[in-house]
Design an enzyme around this catalytic site. Structure first.
Site, mmCIF file in Angstrom:
data_model
loop_
_atom_site.group_PDB
_atom_site.id
_atom_site.type_symbol
_atom_site.label_atom_id
_atom_site.label_comp_id
_atom_site.label_asym_id
_atom_site.label_seq_id
_atom_site.Cartn_x
_atom_site.Cartn_y
_atom_site.Cartn_z
ATOM 1 N N GLY A 25 0.768 -1.233 0.000
ATOM 2 C CA GLY A 25 0.000 0.000 0.000
ATOM 3 C C GLY A 25 0.796 1.279 0.000
ATOM 4 N N ASP A 67 0.795 3.622 4.303
ATOM 5 C CA ASP A 67 -0.240 4.269 3.523
ATOM 6 C C ASP A 67 -1.332 4.840 4.426
ATOM 7 O OD1 ASP A 67 -1.179 1.744 4.275
ATOM 8 O OD2 ASP A 67 -1.893 1.196 2.285
ATOM 9 N N ASP A 81 -5.024 2.712 10.620
ATOM 10 C CA ASP A 81 -6.411 2.434 10.954
ATOM 11 C C ASP A 81 -6.465 2.026 12.422
ATOM 12 O OD1 ASP A 81 -9.078 1.616 11.014
ATOM 13 O OD2 ASP A 81 -8.989 0.670 9.060
ATOM 14 N N LYS A 114 -6.517 7.580 10.159
ATOM 15 C CA LYS A 114 -7.910 7.426 10.595
ATOM 16 C C LYS A 114 -7.929 7.613 12.110
ATOM 17 C CE LYS A 114 -10.142 4.363 7.293
ATOM 18 N NZ LYS A 114 -10.891 3.100 7.176
ATOM 19 N N VAL A 147 -11.369 3.876 2.112
ATOM 20 C CA VAL A 147 -10.800 4.653 1.020
ATOM 21 C C VAL A 147 -9.853 3.808 0.174
ATOM 22 C CG1 VAL A 147 -11.050 6.887 2.165
ATOM 23 C CG2 VAL A 147 -8.979 5.544 2.538
#
Length: 184
Positions: A48, A104, A107, A135, A157
């Site tokens: 990512g 990237d 989370d 996030k 996303v």
């Protein structure tokens, strides 16, 4: 899923190409100032972060080493499994070096927590983290990054390296994926 209709799968664009380029340029300058006089190992977390990592390396005006590692906590789902799978280790001797982990997105924060602990055990001089997207609602404050591109709400996303089931990484922007794409 038909990859040729990727644009139709996007609910809306969060950050366009120009916004991304401007922010990465700012981050490169910020990191060059932070690491002035040192040579960090800028380590991209595959897959990512590969696009962000490449752009960040070009925006960084200073000496650095480049490396990649690969870990996974998602598989093909839309949320972290809670289990970290190590797939590719460092190719550089990192002992005694300043390491910057390039992600990237943060989370749950579990991947970065795992990597930071592992790097400290390996005797690095310092470890800092940067994520293109943060996030912030999804992880405890103590699992936050040292640097980030943009804070986002809890949406799924894709684009600019981020994927769903290995698709959408090549989109030149960050977009919110329509729920019907991953709920079907």
């Amino acid at each position: 899923m038909n990859i040729t209709t990727a644009e139709n799968d996007i609910e809306y664009i969060l950050f366009n190409e120009e916004q991304i380029k401007a922010r990465v340029t700012e981050l490169g300058a910020e990191l060059a100032e932070y690491y002035k006089g040192t040579t960090p190992v800028m380590t991209g977390v595959l897959n990512g972060a590969s696009i962000f990592h490449s752009d960040l390396v070009r925006a960084y005006k200073g000496h650095l080493f480049i490396d990649f590692i690969q870990v996974s906590s998602y598989g093909t789902g839309t949320s972290s499994s809670g289990t970290i799978t190590f797939k590719k280790d460092f190719g550089t001797d990192i002992k005694g070096k300043d390491v910057l982990i390039v992600e990237d997105i943060v989370d749950s924060g579990l991947t970065l927590k795992y990597l930071k602990e592992m790097l400290k055990d390996r005797g690095v001089k310092s470890v800092k983290t940067i994520a293109f997207l943060n996030k912030y609602e999804c992880h405890p404050r103590e699992l936050d990054t040292d640097f980030y591109g943009f804070k986002i709400e809890n949406n799924f996303v894709v684009g600019y390296g981020l994927d769903y089931a290995q698709h959408y990484r090549n989109l030149p922007y960050i977009g919110v994926l329509k729920k019907q794409v991953y709920e079907s």
